[in-house]
Design a protein around this motif. Structure first.
Motif, PDB file in Angstrom:
ATOM      1  N   ARG A  88      11.937   2.761   2.540  1.00  0.00           N
ATOM      2  CA  ARG A  88      11.061   3.670   1.790  1.00  0.00           C
ATOM      3  C   ARG A  88      10.426   2.964   0.621  1.00  0.00           C
ATOM      4  N   LYS A  89       9.232   3.359   0.316  1.00  0.00           N
ATOM      5  CA  LYS A  89       8.536   2.812  -0.851  1.00  0.00           C
ATOM      6  C   LYS A  89       9.152   3.396  -2.102  1.00  0.00           C
ATOM      7  N   GLY A  93       0.807  -1.214   0.000  1.00  0.00           N
ATOM      8  CA  GLY A  93       0.000   0.000   0.000  1.00  0.00           C
ATOM      9  C   GLY A  93       0.840   1.264   0.000  1.00  0.00           C
ATOM     10  N   GLN A  94       0.183   2.368  -0.272  1.00  0.00           N
ATOM     11  CA  GLN A  94       0.856   3.664  -0.273  1.00  0.00           C
ATOM     12  C   GLN A  94       1.054   4.139   1.162  1.00  0.00           C
ATOM     13  N   ASP A  95       2.197   4.726   1.432  1.00  0.00           N
ATOM     14  CA  ASP A  95       2.531   5.220   2.769  1.00  0.00           C
ATOM     15  C   ASP A  95       1.944   6.612   2.960  1.00  0.00           C
ATOM     16  N   HIS A  96       0.728   6.677   3.484  1.00  0.00           N
ATOM     17  CA  HIS A  96       0.078   7.957   3.737  1.00  0.00           C
ATOM     18  C   HIS A  96       0.609   8.612   5.006  1.00  0.00           C
ATOM     19  N   ILE A  97       1.247   7.844   5.854  1.00  0.00           N
ATOM     20  CA  ILE A  97       1.794   8.358   7.111  1.00  0.00           C
ATOM     21  C   ILE A  97       3.127   9.051   6.882  1.00  0.00           C
ATOM     22  N   ARG A  98       3.875   8.619   5.859  1.00  0.00           N
ATOM     23  CA  ARG A  98       5.205   9.156   5.520  1.00  0.00           C
ATOM     24  C   ARG A  98       6.219   8.880   6.629  1.00  0.00           C
ATOM     25  N   TYR A  99       6.445   7.592   6.861  1.00  0.00           N
ATOM     26  CA  TYR A  99       7.405   7.166   7.872  1.00  0.00           C
ATOM     27  C   TYR A  99       8.806   7.703   7.592  1.00  0.00           C
ATOM     28  N   GLN A 116       9.165   4.751  -5.745  1.00  0.00           N
ATOM     29  CA  GLN A 116       8.111   5.347  -6.573  1.00  0.00           C
ATOM     30  C   GLN A 116       8.495   5.343  -8.017  1.00  0.00           C
TER      31      GLN A 116
END
Length: 168
Positions: A165-166, A2-8, A168
């Motif tokens: 990190r995801k 999933g997309q990281d909406h929290i931005r770890y 992109q």
């Protein structure tokens, strides 16, 4: 995945900058560094909010490394910035540096280092952070305050937040 909406990645970078803020706050409170601790701090001279003399800006147009060791004064810390007085070739200077402008923090007394990939103002690149250690000889920055030159770092391991990190 999933997309990281929290931005770890951003949260982790902010937490690592908090380490620098806490350490500098403790030094500011006591007026001295404990034991043999001293710090090399590399920052972007053109980053938003950085205030240094025109002389230093001309000499270090992109980035510079300062050394906080024996001679510093008026160290003031806020949530987002620090201000410090240092001497460069016997000329006193006052520097005002936002924590977001810092690219690196190194304490050679305990071989501890934080590195940040600070994007330039016109860059769309996401910020990244890593903790790493490597020999000073591999660094290209000049230790501007003239302290600690010739010191060597012991080899260490690298832990990069980019691995988490995801892509992109």
């Amino acid at each position: 995945m999933g997309q990281d909406h929290i931005r770890y990645d951003i949260l982790a970078q902010d937490a690592l900058r908090g380490v620098i803020r806490k350490v500098l706050s403790e030094v500011a409170a006591t007026g001295r560094l404990p034991g043999e601790h001293h710090f090399f701090i590399t920052f972007l001279t053109g980053a938003p909010g950085v205030r240094i003399s025109q002389h230093l800006k001309a000499k270090y147009p992109e980035q510079m490394t300062i050394v906080i060791q024996h001679q510093f004064w008026e160290l003031k810390i806020t949530e987002t910035t620090f201000e410090i007085g240092l001497s460069f070739s016997d000329v006193p200077e006052k520097l005002f540096i936002p924590f977001n402008a810092i690219r690196g923090f190194y304490d050679p007394s305990v071989n501890f280092e934080l590195e940040f990939d600070v994007p330039l103002a016109d860059s769309e690149e996401l910020p990244a952070a890593e903790i790493t250690a490597y020999p000073v000889a591999e660094k290209t920055e000049e230790a501007s305050a003239g302290k600690g030159e010739g010191e060597e770092k012991k080899p260490g391991s690298v832990v990069s937040l980019d691995a988490f990190r995801k892509k992109q």
